[in-house]
Design a protein around this motif. Structure first.
Motif, PDB file in Angstrom:
ATOM      1  N   GLY B  75       1.237  -1.382  -0.019  1.00 45.76           N
ATOM      2  CA  GLY B  75      -0.185  -0.032   0.390  1.00 45.76           C
ATOM      3  C   GLY B  75       0.875   1.389   0.000  1.00 45.76           C
ATOM      4  O   GLY B  75       0.048   2.307  -0.524  1.00 45.76           O
ATOM      5  N   ALA B  76       1.525   1.524   1.058  1.00 44.90           N
ATOM      6  CA  ALA B  76       2.897   2.841   1.305  1.00 44.90           C
ATOM      7  C   ALA B  76       4.049   2.608  -0.321  1.00 44.90           C
ATOM      8  O   ALA B  76       3.545   3.868  -0.704  1.00 44.90           O
ATOM      9  CB  ALA B  76       3.867   2.326   2.381  1.00 44.90           C
ATOM     10  N   LEU B  77       4.351   1.776  -0.379  1.00 44.01           N
ATOM     11  CA  LEU B  77       5.023   1.549  -1.957  1.00 44.01           C
ATOM     12  C   LEU B  77       3.786   2.495  -3.257  1.00 44.01           C
ATOM     13  O   LEU B  77       4.155   3.308  -3.852  1.00 44.01           O
ATOM     14  CB  LEU B  77       5.343   0.124  -1.934  1.00 44.01           C
ATOM     15  N   GLY B  78       2.881   1.798  -3.165  1.00 40.95           N
ATOM     16  CA  GLY B  78       2.359   1.929  -4.502  1.00 40.95           C
ATOM     17  C   GLY B  78       2.059   3.594  -3.778  1.00 40.95           C
ATOM     18  O   GLY B  78       1.910   4.924  -5.576  1.00 40.95           O
ATOM     19  N   VAL B  79       1.218   3.939  -3.006  1.00 38.09           N
ATOM     20  CA  VAL B  79       1.198   5.603  -3.126  1.00 38.09           C
ATOM     21  C   VAL B  79       1.956   6.554  -3.903  1.00 38.09           C
ATOM     22  O   VAL B  79       2.186   7.053  -3.952  1.00 38.09           O
ATOM     23  CB  VAL B  79       0.811   5.759  -1.691  1.00 38.09           C
ATOM     24  N   LEU B  80       4.024   5.913  -3.369  1.00 36.62           N
ATOM     25  CA  LEU B  80       4.351   6.341  -2.920  1.00 36.62           C
ATOM     26  C   LEU B  80       4.961   6.577  -4.700  1.00 36.62           C
ATOM     27  O   LEU B  80       5.631   7.656  -5.243  1.00 36.62           O
ATOM     28  CB  LEU B  80       6.121   5.786  -2.639  1.00 36.62           C
ATOM     29  N   CYS B  81       4.896   5.390  -5.190  1.00 33.91           N
ATOM     30  CA  CYS B  81       5.478   5.399  -6.658  1.00 33.91           C
ATOM     31  C   CYS B  81       4.314   6.531  -7.051  1.00 33.91           C
ATOM     32  O   CYS B  81       4.367   7.158  -8.417  1.00 33.91           O
ATOM     33  CB  CYS B  81       5.121   3.970  -7.272  1.00 33.91           C
ATOM     34  N   LEU B  84       5.413  10.066  -7.143  1.00 37.43           N
ATOM     35  CA  LEU B  84       6.810  10.110  -7.455  1.00 37.43           C
ATOM     36  C   LEU B  84       6.521  10.257  -8.852  1.00 37.43           C
ATOM     37  O   LEU B  84       7.169  11.350  -9.532  1.00 37.43           O
ATOM     38  CB  LEU B  84       7.578   8.806  -7.292  1.00 37.43           C
ATOM     39  N   ILE B  85       5.864   9.383  -9.841  1.00 35.48           N
ATOM     40  CA  ILE B  85       5.836   9.888 -11.451  1.00 35.48           C
ATOM     41  C   ILE B  85       5.222  11.216 -10.711  1.00 35.48           C
ATOM     42  O   ILE B  85       5.119  11.691 -12.067  1.00 35.48           O
ATOM     43  CB  ILE B  85       4.425   8.795 -11.682  1.00 35.48           C
ATOM     44  N   GLY B  86       4.279  11.310 -10.362  1.00 36.76           N
ATOM     45  CA  GLY B  86       3.105  12.363 -10.315  1.00 36.76           C
ATOM     46  C   GLY B  86       4.311  14.015 -10.518  1.00 36.76           C
ATOM     47  O   GLY B  86       3.634  14.785 -11.065  1.00 36.76           O
ATOM     48  N   THR B  87       5.187  13.460  -9.245  1.00 36.10           N
ATOM     49  CA  THR B  87       5.774  15.308  -9.617  1.00 36.10           C
ATOM     50  C   THR B  87       7.344  15.313  -9.600  1.00 36.10           C
ATOM     51  O   THR B  87       7.669  16.441 -10.506  1.00 36.10           O
ATOM     52  CB  THR B  87       6.401  15.037  -7.615  1.00 36.10           C
ATOM     53  N   ASP B  98       1.722  14.894 -15.532  1.00 35.16           N
ATOM     54  CA  ASP B  98       1.954  15.100 -17.171  1.00 35.16           C
ATOM     55  C   ASP B  98       2.925  14.435 -17.668  1.00 35.16           C
ATOM     56  O   ASP B  98       3.962  14.614 -17.520  1.00 35.16           O
ATOM     57  CB  ASP B  98       2.631  16.911 -17.396  1.00 35.16           C
ATOM     58  N   TYR B  99       2.831  13.465 -18.644  1.00 32.69           N
ATOM     59  CA  TYR B  99       3.643  11.984 -19.087  1.00 32.69           C
ATOM     60  C   TYR B  99       4.311  12.262 -19.904  1.00 32.69           C
ATOM     61  O   TYR B  99       5.389  12.065 -20.304  1.00 32.69           O
ATOM     62  CB  TYR B  99       2.272  10.917 -19.138  1.00 32.69           C
ATOM     63  N   GLY B 100       4.482  13.388 -20.258  1.00 29.13           N
ATOM     64  CA  GLY B 100       4.543  13.729 -21.785  1.00 29.13           C
ATOM     65  C   GLY B 100       6.546  14.345 -21.098  1.00 29.13           C
ATOM     66  O   GLY B 100       6.938  14.637 -21.814  1.00 29.13           O
ATOM     67  N   LEU B 119       2.811   2.871 -16.004  1.00 30.62           N
ATOM     68  CA  LEU B 119       3.243   3.277 -13.975  1.00 30.62           C
ATOM     69  C   LEU B 119       2.605   3.396 -13.678  1.00 30.62           C
ATOM     70  O   LEU B 119       2.771   3.073 -11.847  1.00 30.62           O
ATOM     71  CB  LEU B 119       4.965   3.879 -14.734  1.00 30.62           C
ATOM     72  N   VAL B 120       1.572   4.379 -13.767  1.00 36.96           N
ATOM     73  CA  VAL B 120       0.504   4.952 -12.471  1.00 36.96           C
ATOM     74  C   VAL B 120      -0.585   4.056 -12.589  1.00 36.96           C
ATOM     75  O   VAL B 120      -0.937   3.580 -11.283  1.00 36.96           O
ATOM     76  CB  VAL B 120      -0.248   6.141 -12.991  1.00 36.96           C
TER      77      VAL B 120
END
Lengths: 81, 152
Positions: B75-81, B84-87, B98-100, B119-120
């Motif tokens: 659960g924690a790793l999923g939220v962290l990833c 991370l991908i968002g920031t 913004d995936y681009g 990934l998200v």
């Protein structure tokens, strides 16, 4: 989009909801609630919303019932009826 | 604490069905872009397979197959990833998620967006899986319950 299918699903949905509200035994209520969710998923997929139907079938008919049953086992019920 | 359900039929059937549920859940997660489903639905199915094994095989065997600490970790790793991908695009001058703007070398704009969404979805799936199993474990944990004689 058969209106007959919609009609029968909707009627069963209302019956399931009323039974879930009115019944005394909480376990039966949880069962009717999962049945309600399953009928809801059928209705969603019949109305052309497979994404919502998949969510409802997985969460409403699958896991919520299990969580509610697990919560029921922790309850202590003292009723006089 | 759940004791083992005393029926050979139920045990064999659910141990056969649980891997099939998991394979279908991974299919739903991986094909979330173009078919119904996605990270949330797949994660719920993964959690359902884990909870099924816990209900039928009992807490002891279920904890051995999928430990509660691993659920919290997922659960924690999923939220962290997800965060991370968002920031990462934020740091490079784009918008949140913004995936681009993801820094993936040798990939065009379309492929970058494809990989970002995938990934998200996977991280959402793991977050939902872990969180729902943690909720179930908290509900069935031994002690501090009113009814200790239920299924324990």
């Amino acid at each position: 989009m058969l209106w007959q299918l919609d009609f029968w699903l909707m009627s069963l949905l209302i019956i399931a909801a009323v039974v879930a509200l009115k019944v005394k035994d909480l376990l039966v209520s949880v069962g009717m609630l999962t049945g309600y969710s399953f009928l809801m998923a059928l209705l969603f997929s019949e109305l052309g919303a497979p994404d919502v139907a998949l969510t409802e079938a997985a969460l409403g008919a699958g896991l919520t019932g299990v969580l509610l049953v697990a919560a029921l086992h922790r309850l202590e019920r003292r009723s006089q009826d | 604490m759940i004791s083992r359900y005393d029926s050979l039929m139920a045990r064999v059937t659910s141990t056969f069905i649980a891997p099939a549920i998991q394979v279908y859940a991974f299919y739903v997660i991986a094909h979330g872009h173009y078919s119904p489903g996605g990270g949330f639905q797949g994660g719920v199915m993964l959690a359902a397979s884990t909870v099924l094994l816990r209900f039928v095989l009992g807490s002891e065997e279920g904890y051995r197959r999928f430990p509660p600490r691993r659920a919290a970790l997922f659960g924690a790793l999923g939220v962290l990833c997800f965060a991370l991908i968002g920031t990462v695009p934020l740091l490079r001058g784009g918008a949140f998620l913004d995936y681009g703007m993801l820094p993936i070398v040798g990939a065009g704009e379309a492929l970058r967006r494809y990989i970002g969404i995938l990934l998200v979805e996977v991280s959402i799936g793991f977050a939902v899986w872990g969180s729902l199993v943690v909720i179930f474990d908290a509900l069935t944990a031994p002690g501090n319950g009113a009814d200790e004689g239920g299924r324990s």
